[in-house]
Every structure is written in C-alpha cells, then in structure tokens.
Design a protein around this motif. Structure first.
Motif, mmCIF file in Angstrom:
data_model
loop_
_atom_site.group_PDB
_atom_site.id
_atom_site.type_symbol
_atom_site.label_atom_id
_atom_site.label_comp_id
_atom_site.label_asym_id
_atom_site.label_seq_id
_atom_site.Cartn_x
_atom_site.Cartn_y
_atom_site.Cartn_z
ATOM 1 N N GLN A 216 17.908 33.752 -13.780
ATOM 2 C CA GLN A 216 17.968 33.780 -12.322
ATOM 3 C C GLN A 216 16.870 32.907 -11.737
ATOM 4 O O GLN A 216 15.835 32.675 -12.364
ATOM 5 N N TYR B 254 14.574 32.472 -8.098
ATOM 6 C CA TYR B 254 14.131 33.117 -6.863
ATOM 7 C C TYR B 254 13.256 32.152 -6.073
ATOM 8 O O TYR B 254 12.594 31.283 -6.642
ATOM 9 N N GLN C 209 10.034 32.231 -3.304
ATOM 10 C CA GLN C 209 9.001 33.095 -2.745
ATOM 11 C C GLN C 209 8.153 32.313 -1.744
ATOM 12 O O GLN C 209 7.602 31.268 -2.072
ATOM 13 N N PRO D 60 9.752 37.829 -3.522
ATOM 14 C CA PRO D 60 10.746 36.829 -3.942
ATOM 15 C C PRO D 60 12.136 37.161 -3.394
ATOM 16 O O PRO D 60 12.474 38.332 -3.214
ATOM 17 N N PHE E 168 16.213 36.402 -4.127
ATOM 18 C CA PHE E 168 17.187 35.966 -5.127
ATOM 19 C C PHE E 168 18.020 34.808 -4.599
ATOM 20 O O PHE E 168 18.527 34.854 -3.478
ATOM 21 N N LEU F 85 22.180 33.143 -9.998
ATOM 22 C CA LEU F 85 22.231 33.669 -11.358
ATOM 23 C C LEU F 85 23.159 32.797 -12.173
ATOM 24 O O LEU F 85 24.216 32.375 -11.686
ATOM 25 N N LEU G 222 10.722 30.662 -8.614
ATOM 26 C CA LEU G 222 10.496 31.406 -9.851
ATOM 27 C C LEU G 222 11.778 31.473 -10.661
ATOM 28 O O LEU G 222 12.856 31.702 -10.098
#
Lengths: 113, 113
Positions: free
Chosen positions: B34, B36, B38, B44, B46, B49, B89
């Motif tokens: 996944q 993310y 931030q 964070p 989403f 995926l 991330l």
C-alpha cells in the motif's frame, strides 16, 4: 479524521507516571492498531486488536499494554512512562471489505519529561 | 532481517513533471503493498493498494507498480502539482491474520511551481 478520533491530541507527562491514550471509532471496524512514529524509524506497530478482548503484540510492545472492551474503543497504556516513549502515537482502523487500507487518526503527541 | 527501504532524501520536482518514488524490501513475502500520503502534523492517508498478483494499479494521476521478483514497488505522480507536496509511505501486508502493515520510513516530495 472522519470516523476515528484520538485523545488527547497533546500530552506532557513525567517519567514514571502511567498514561492512557484513547482511540475511538464510529465505523464498527474489526481491526484497530496502535503505531508510534519517530524520526528515523517511521511507523512501528505497538499492539493491534482483531476484535473485542482480542489483542496481540506488535514489534515494539515492551512497556505498553492495550485493552479493547468495546468495538469502538482501543486504549493504549504506558504503565510507567519513560523518555524513550516520547513520540507521536497513531491509532488506525481497517475494514477488510475496503481492501485493507487503514484509516488513521490525527495522532497524539506525547512528551515524557 | 526484514527491511523496507524508501529514499530518505527529499525529492524536489518541478510542477508538471512526474515524480517517481521507490520502495524496496528484503526478507518479506508480501501479499499486498500500500501507499499512503502524510502531511505534517497529520495521520497518513491511504492512497492505493496493489496485490502480489497485480503488476500495476492506477488512480487518477497516481500509478503504482509491484515487481515481486525485484522486490520493489514504484509510485508515480504524473503532472505533479504543488498540492502533491507531502511525505509518501509504502507499507507491506503479509498473509498473516490481523491485516498488519509494516511501513517504510517515507520519502518527502516537494513540488515547486
């Protein structure tokens, strides 16, 4: 963040005192997680829960305990706070039906002096 | 030992160009990966995926690739905008119960007008 709230947002505490952080969700999601985020370490899993009264340890669980007596609440307790536990703590929830993506809270900045 | 590596140096990019971020991992067999975003002082969020049997995923101006042979994921932001400036991330999920994610340290992206 919608559906998940953390409290308090900021806290300063003294070494050796107990501290409890609260995560509350309104999404009825099964999974809840506690992470800490530190410079140079990224997000690290402390504890997680896969249902009421069902919890397990993450990679950095020493010095922390958790409880989940209701679906909506996941509590993180520092039994005796140490300076190394100064960090930003994030709670997250996930619903497998959404493809496993996490929804994070806004975080709690904890300073242990 | 298990390791997830993202470039810790900030990526500075001109508006309109494509930003490409790398996530490399060792000693993992992830079922999915996944990404993310931030922002400072926030949790964070989403983004995407991608599962182990998928090579590429797209969402608007975002594209993710996943190469389990190279043990690498690439994250592309096309036609980048200053509003895309954030830390990104990557996180790996394994097939074990609990939907636990292990996060990389993140890469900061700065899009200049």
């Amino acid at each position: 963040d919608a559906g998940i709230t953390q409290s308090p947002r900021h806290k300063v505490t003294e070494t050796g005192t107990p501290v409890t952080l609260r995560c509350h969700q309104t999404e009825n999601h099964r999974y809840m997680y506690w992470y800490r985020q530190d410079p140079g370490h990224g997000l690290r899993l402390i504890h997680y829960s896969y249902g009421v009264k069902d919890t397990d340890k993450g990679e950095v669980s020493d010095g922390y305990s958790v409880s989940r007596s209701k679906t909506e609440d996941f509590l993180l307790t520092l039994e005796s706070a140490t300076s190394s536990q100064t960090s930003v703590y994030f709670c997250a929830i996930s619903d497998e039906g959404r493809g496993y993506g996490y929804t994070f809270g806004s975080g709690t900045r904890l300073t242990v002096v | 030992s298990q390791k997830i590596e993202q470039n810790s140096e900030a990526l500075n990019i001109q508006e309109g160009k494509t930003a490409t971020l790398t996530c490399n991992y060792t000693n993992y067999s992830p079922a999915y990966l996944q990404w993310y975003r931030q922002d400072p002082g926030r949790g964070p969020v989403f983004l995407l995926l991608i599962r182990e049997n998928e090579k590429e995923k797209r969402k608007e101006r975002l594209k993710v690739t996943f190469d389990t042979t190279l043990k690498q994921s690439l994250f592309h932001i096309t036609a980048s905008q200053p509003a895309d400036s954030a830390t990104y991330l990557c996180a790996l999920g394994q097939k074990a119960a609990g939907n636990k994610l292990t996060f990389g340290g993140g890469t900061r992206v700065l899009v200049k007008p």
